[in-house]
Design an enzyme around this catalytic site. Structure first.
Site, PDB file in Angstrom:
ATOM      1  N   SER A  44       0.978  -1.269  -0.046  1.00 37.24           N
ATOM      2  CA  SER A  44      -0.126  -0.072  -0.031  1.00 37.24           C
ATOM      3  C   SER A  44       0.840   1.303   0.067  1.00 37.24           C
ATOM      4  O   SER A  44       0.532   2.323  -0.844  1.00 37.24           O
ATOM      5  CB  SER A  44      -1.017  -0.041   1.269  1.00 37.24           C
ATOM      6  OG  SER A  44      -0.231  -0.208   2.375  1.00 37.24           O
ATOM      7  N   GLU A  45       1.938   1.375   0.530  1.00 37.13           N
ATOM      8  CA  GLU A  45       2.934   2.390   0.789  1.00 37.13           C
ATOM      9  C   GLU A  45       4.567   1.777   0.691  1.00 37.13           C
ATOM     10  O   GLU A  45       4.782   0.985   1.441  1.00 37.13           O
ATOM     11  CB  GLU A  45       2.711   3.257   1.699  1.00 37.13           C
ATOM     12  CG  GLU A  45       1.642   4.407   1.544  1.00 37.13           C
ATOM     13  CD  GLU A  45       0.324   3.904   2.089  1.00 37.13           C
ATOM     14  OE1 GLU A  45      -0.871   4.505   1.876  1.00 37.13           O
ATOM     15  OE2 GLU A  45       0.327   2.902   2.869  1.00 37.13           O
ATOM     16  N   THR A  46       5.494   2.539   0.040  1.00 33.70           N
ATOM     17  CA  THR A  46       6.820   2.558   0.415  1.00 33.70           C
ATOM     18  C   THR A  46       7.251   3.866   0.444  1.00 33.70           C
ATOM     19  O   THR A  46       6.987   4.888   0.042  1.00 33.70           O
ATOM     20  CB  THR A  46       7.316   1.923  -1.085  1.00 33.70           C
ATOM     21  OG1 THR A  46       6.971   0.809  -1.489  1.00 33.70           O
ATOM     22  CG2 THR A  46       8.757   1.883  -1.037  1.00 33.70           C
ATOM     23  N   HIS A  75       0.387   4.813   8.764  1.00 27.11           N
ATOM     24  CA  HIS A  75       1.268   3.409   9.086  1.00 27.11           C
ATOM     25  C   HIS A  75       2.712   3.620   8.387  1.00 27.11           C
ATOM     26  O   HIS A  75       3.844   3.118   9.166  1.00 27.11           O
ATOM     27  CB  HIS A  75       0.764   2.321   8.631  1.00 27.11           C
ATOM     28  CG  HIS A  75       0.937   1.544   7.503  1.00 27.11           C
ATOM     29  ND1 HIS A  75       0.278   1.976   6.196  1.00 27.11           N
ATOM     30  CD2 HIS A  75       1.807   0.607   6.983  1.00 27.11           C
ATOM     31  CE1 HIS A  75       0.809   1.351   5.232  1.00 27.11           C
ATOM     32  NE2 HIS A  75       1.769   0.575   5.801  1.00 27.11           N
TER      33      HIS A  75
END
Length: 273
Positions: A44-46, A75
């Site tokens: 979902s995110e990097t 997060h």
């Protein structure tokens, strides 16, 4: 080569939260390389840790989804702070100060890391037309909604309050109708069916997010101390096999959002020829 961590955030045990990929010492990478790696990780995110450019910041963070950069996300903030500390980072003061596109963000250390909820970019009630579109995408009617409010702190969230946690778990959104919407749904556990006070789910047009710090920050600014206690635990990810727990507390006008952080992968990553 860059030092690399993959951190599980907001879990209630190993591999139960939301993972974030963290690349260290990323000042030599350009936007295209960051976006390409974020697409490749398929998380979902990097995030990418860089030297700060603002006075008082301990580090700068850039946050990418598979398709775009975000000014803030919850997060990834906690997971990146965890990775920075684990790699020997030393805060200038009592708290960590993260520089990101949304500004300077304070992160406290204790039994858990917790970030100070940033100001909302858009807030206020949802109008009737918007509510019809939102509920249609969720597969419910406006009569099923206790309240709804814009809670945009970067990703674009709108919050929907339902009567009972079981109503949240029974949702089956229409992905096509979710296009352009980022919807967070919350309701209290009224029958003692969870160790948490509320159940939360987060939807966009492509996926359901396992555990979402930015959404829970907005929900806390809206509901903590009014509909909900000043301090509570939110459950998220139940419907997709996760067991996230987000700890929210209000202190005056400030809302803190925290949870467990665990490194699951550490090593090096090559992003350049």
């Amino acid at each position: 080569m860059h030092t690399f961590h993959q951190v599980d955030v907001f879990g209630s045990g190993p591999l139960t939260g939301n993972p974030v990929a963290v690349v260290h010492d990323a000042d030599g990478l350009d936007d295209a390389q960051m976006q390409l790696f974020a697409q490749w990780t398929n998380l979902s995110e990097t995030t990418f840790l860089l030297r700060p450019t603002q006075e008082g910041a301990d580090y700068r963070l850039r946050i990418f989804t598979a398709s775009r950069e975000l000014p803030f996300a919850g997060h990834p903030t906690l997971g990146s702070a965890h990775a920075w500390l684990e790699s020997g980072g030393t805060p200038r003061g009592e708290h960590l100060v993260q520089e990101c596109e949304a500004g300077l963000l304070t992160i406290e250390r204790g039994d858990q890391l917790a970030f100070k909820a940033p100001p909302l970019l858009r807030e206020g009630p949802v109008d009737d037309g918007e509510l019809v579109a939102i509920t249609d995408a969720l597969g419910i009617t406006p009569d099923d909604v206790v309240d709804a409010r814009w809670l945009d702190n970067g990703p674009g969230w709108v919050g929907v309050l339902l009567e009972d946690a079981h109503d949240v778990l029974e949702l089956h959104p229409d992905r096509e109708k979710l296009s352009g919407l980022d919807i967070g749904v919350v309701a209290p556990w009224r029958d003692g069916g969870s160790d948490a006070a509320v159940e939360v789910r987060a939807f966009d047009s492509t996926t359901e997010d396992p555990v979402t710090g930015s959404l829970n920050a907005g929900l806390g600014q809206w509901l903590a101390g009014t509909v909900l206690p000043d301090s509570y635990v939110a459950s998220q990810g139940t419907a997709i096999g996760r067991r996230g727990r987000v700890h929210v507390r209000r202190e005056g006008s400030t809302v803190w959002v925290g949870g467990d952080t665990r490194t699951t992968v550490r090593g090096e990553v090559s992003l350049q020829d």
